[in-house]
Scaffold this active site. Sequence first.
Site, PDB file in Angstrom:
ATOM      1  N   HIS A 583       1.148 -18.913  -1.772  1.00  0.00           N
ATOM      2  CA  HIS A 583       0.642 -19.517  -0.445  1.00  0.00           C
ATOM      3  C   HIS A 583       1.206 -20.941  -0.160  1.00  0.00           C
ATOM      4  O   HIS A 583       1.462 -21.571  -1.100  1.00  0.00           O
ATOM      5  CB  HIS A 583      -0.520 -19.177  -0.223  1.00  0.00           C
ATOM      6  CG  HIS A 583      -1.715 -20.205  -1.160  1.00  0.00           C
ATOM      7  ND1 HIS A 583      -1.660 -20.040  -2.682  1.00  0.00           N
ATOM      8  CD2 HIS A 583      -2.160 -21.196  -0.870  1.00  0.00           C
ATOM      9  CE1 HIS A 583      -2.388 -21.019  -2.871  1.00  0.00           C
ATOM     10  NE2 HIS A 583      -2.683 -21.893  -2.143  1.00  0.00           N
ATOM     11  N   ASP A 585      -0.508 -24.406   1.794  1.00  0.00           N
ATOM     12  CA  ASP A 585      -1.651 -24.787   2.010  1.00  0.00           C
ATOM     13  C   ASP A 585      -2.083 -25.191   3.614  1.00  0.00           C
ATOM     14  O   ASP A 585      -3.031 -25.058   4.254  1.00  0.00           O
ATOM     15  CB  ASP A 585      -1.945 -26.127   1.428  1.00  0.00           C
ATOM     16  CG  ASP A 585      -2.415 -25.909   0.166  1.00  0.00           C
ATOM     17  OD1 ASP A 585      -2.546 -24.684  -0.249  1.00  0.00           O
ATOM     18  OD2 ASP A 585      -2.348 -26.853  -0.792  1.00  0.00           O
ATOM     19  N   HIS A 655       3.063 -22.159  -3.746  1.00  0.00           N
ATOM     20  CA  HIS A 655       2.443 -22.407  -4.971  1.00  0.00           C
ATOM     21  C   HIS A 655       1.549 -21.219  -5.264  1.00  0.00           C
ATOM     22  O   HIS A 655       0.949 -20.792  -4.334  1.00  0.00           O
ATOM     23  CB  HIS A 655       1.879 -23.701  -5.408  1.00  0.00           C
ATOM     24  CG  HIS A 655       0.827 -24.011  -4.316  1.00  0.00           C
ATOM     25  ND1 HIS A 655       1.187 -24.542  -2.896  1.00  0.00           N
ATOM     26  CD2 HIS A 655      -0.458 -23.856  -4.264  1.00  0.00           C
ATOM     27  CE1 HIS A 655      -0.068 -24.861  -1.995  1.00  0.00           C
ATOM     28  NE2 HIS A 655      -1.230 -24.373  -3.103  1.00  0.00           N
ATOM     29  N   ARG A 665     -11.485 -21.269 -16.269  1.00  0.00           N
ATOM     30  CA  ARG A 665     -10.674 -22.422 -15.623  1.00  0.00           C
ATOM     31  C   ARG A 665     -11.386 -23.329 -14.589  1.00  0.00           C
ATOM     32  O   ARG A 665     -11.598 -22.724 -13.602  1.00  0.00           O
ATOM     33  CB  ARG A 665      -9.316 -21.971 -15.434  1.00  0.00           C
ATOM     34  CG  ARG A 665      -8.195 -22.787 -14.720  1.00  0.00           C
ATOM     35  CD  ARG A 665      -7.176 -21.996 -14.262  1.00  0.00           C
ATOM     36  NE  ARG A 665      -6.213 -22.804 -13.650  1.00  0.00           N
ATOM     37  CZ  ARG A 665      -6.092 -23.291 -12.344  1.00  0.00           C
ATOM     38  NH1 ARG A 665      -6.902 -23.285 -11.647  1.00  0.00           N
ATOM     39  NH2 ARG A 665      -4.824 -23.826 -11.978  1.00  0.00           N
TER      40      ARG A 665
END
Length: 736
Positions: A583, A585, A655, A665
């Site tokens: 996508h 941002d 990204h 994570r």
Amino acid sequence: MALCSNTCPAVNVALKVAFFFTLNYATITADIGLSSGSLSGLLPPYDELYYRGVRAYFMEDWERAAEFIEKSISTRDMLLQIRRKCHDECLTAGDDTLSNLDPVEGSFWDLRTLDWMQLRAECVRFCMGQSVSPAGLLPVSSDIEYEFGTRNPYNFLQVTYYKMDKLQKAASAAHTFFVANPSHLEMRNNIEKYRRMTGVKDESFQDREREREKHWEMYDAALLAESSSDWVKAVNMWKECVNEMLKLTEECRAQCVMASQVLPEETDSVQGAYERAAALSLSLLSCKHMCVSLVSTRPGRVSALEDFLPMQLEHLHIAQYKAGDLKGAVETLRSLLLFYPTDSDSLSNLQLYTQNLEDDTVAQETGPIQEIAIYVSRALQEKKLLYFGMANLDFKFNDPDLWTPEDVVPESLRETCRVEKEQLHEKLKQGEKVEEVDDSGFYAGGPVPVVGVTITMDDQVLNGTNRVVLDGVLSKSECDRVMQLAAVAASVGDGYRGRRSPHTPHEKFEGLTVLRALKLAQDGLVNQSDARLLHELGETARVLMHSYFRSHSSLYFAYTHLVCRSAIPGHQEGRSDLSHPVHVDNCILDPETRQCWKEPPAFTHRDLSAVLYLNDDFEGGEFFFTDRDAKTVTAKVKPSCGRLVGFTSGPVNPHGVTAVAAGRRCALALWFTTEKHHRDLEREEAEALWAADGQIVVKEEKGDGESTSTSARSGRSQVRERNKERERVTGRRDEL
């Protein structure tokens, strides 16, 4: 309308409409002897109702403004419905006359054709006259068409309903306007303020024009189903999208036939009856073909999605194949081949599908979808007439399709059309490379002002523009403290509560904001110092981003979010999805066309993005950059404690995150903006609460000449003032 002065374009258009309508309508009503109130019960002209509403708006007569503008919208909707009804009812009028046509010399076939046209015209006139007043049948001005085309009536209604304290209606009107005007920042601000007002719920933000754009909802749902490999749902959504697009195209074509047209003005050239008839017929056909572009253009965009219908069919046959519906895939693929009969990929796929159906000869011989076959056949016949008009009658026509076969175009026009088509194909293939230049105004390569922080990867290593990886931003002990904070608080942080990730069913997703961390600390659930550390890490990241990307103005926090993604045991086998799909941002990435659209639901105000990693004891979860096709990976970054990835938030930096296959994570995600009115008010509320308790808070830099000193007022009074600011909605001339 919001925060717009009386000299803004929308007001100028409205005033012109009001002025010209006053003159024109006075003449009309005098000529036909009708009152504008349409006492007969027939539909009045919707442009007159709109004018009355606009006039009442500027007189601040809010009740009448709302009444007349709402009536203008509903009257226009009813007019469109009546036109379609009469179009369908009169579709066969005069056909008996046509069936008797005989082109033999002396048979008066031309008079029979004229008889057919008159019978159909009589049917239309009678049908429309049953429901619409004579004034309502007249064509409206281009200014009025522009007003409704850009949804400006909802711009007026937004402020009108706010003045009447009807907040839910105001929110709906604001949202409806904003969908078609996504770059209208003042309206975006108003919507955010409505969201914080008491009594306004999420369901209040409804697009009142949604019925006209339903195919885009289906289109988005189909792409989402594809991304999660839900092929059965993807098939259903693509089918619905195709059917809805065909339906809307027919609606649009019917309006071309039924809408009153202004006859062209006299020109110096002398035209006979045949020339005039041909010009009107070609104009009608051109209008019908413009429907392709209109239906293929999203609200708020200026250009259509090229090859929209063939593209849907391509998606559909692939989804049908993956869902196991080979017969349906053959039918859809044969439909696609009507547009591109020599396409090698489609022919290869058809051979593959038919081979897999070797025991089902009926399925192998399945023909194209009937509606698509009719669509293509009709379009080709109409295009032949339109291109003949271009070649021989000086008619102007812009073909909206890339698939038009060359043999439809007269030889005298083929070379020009071929060049134009090649340019369009190259434009789609290359994705308009000029847009790859980052026009954000940020330039990587500035100094790193924090001791111990080093540049590990720059633009060259990351194969892109305005990208950086910094190491040493956090110490191991700081990482451990924030990880402990995440372990205690993230699952009750901002509402996710450890539920499955919104991006994948294979992971659990948890989040925590600075304000939420502070409130948990006040409740004694986490250490106050750890909540403060979360805030301070954001400040460190802001300083680094502001310096390295050589920010041209003050940089404000847009949002800060501590995020943890955990692999769900027993749900990882055969997994092929991503933890976070590719996508951009601050815009919506369309990999097919390589375009990125700055419109909701994208956060278009975001300028810089950063991810600060806290751990590396997990499998997968790598950050990666891609090209605009969302497939070509240009760089990968492996998370580790204290590592920060920073980049500009625009279309040069698509990204995503690879699947987290095992472990947990955690990272601190930060977004920054240069627009002060989009700053993170929650973060400022947390700072004010700390200040109220006498704690020193590291404040971000102020812009626009503001002092950086702390106000003499108490922190809690600052919070109250800020909350008041959130409740104000802005209008054309007022801060409401």
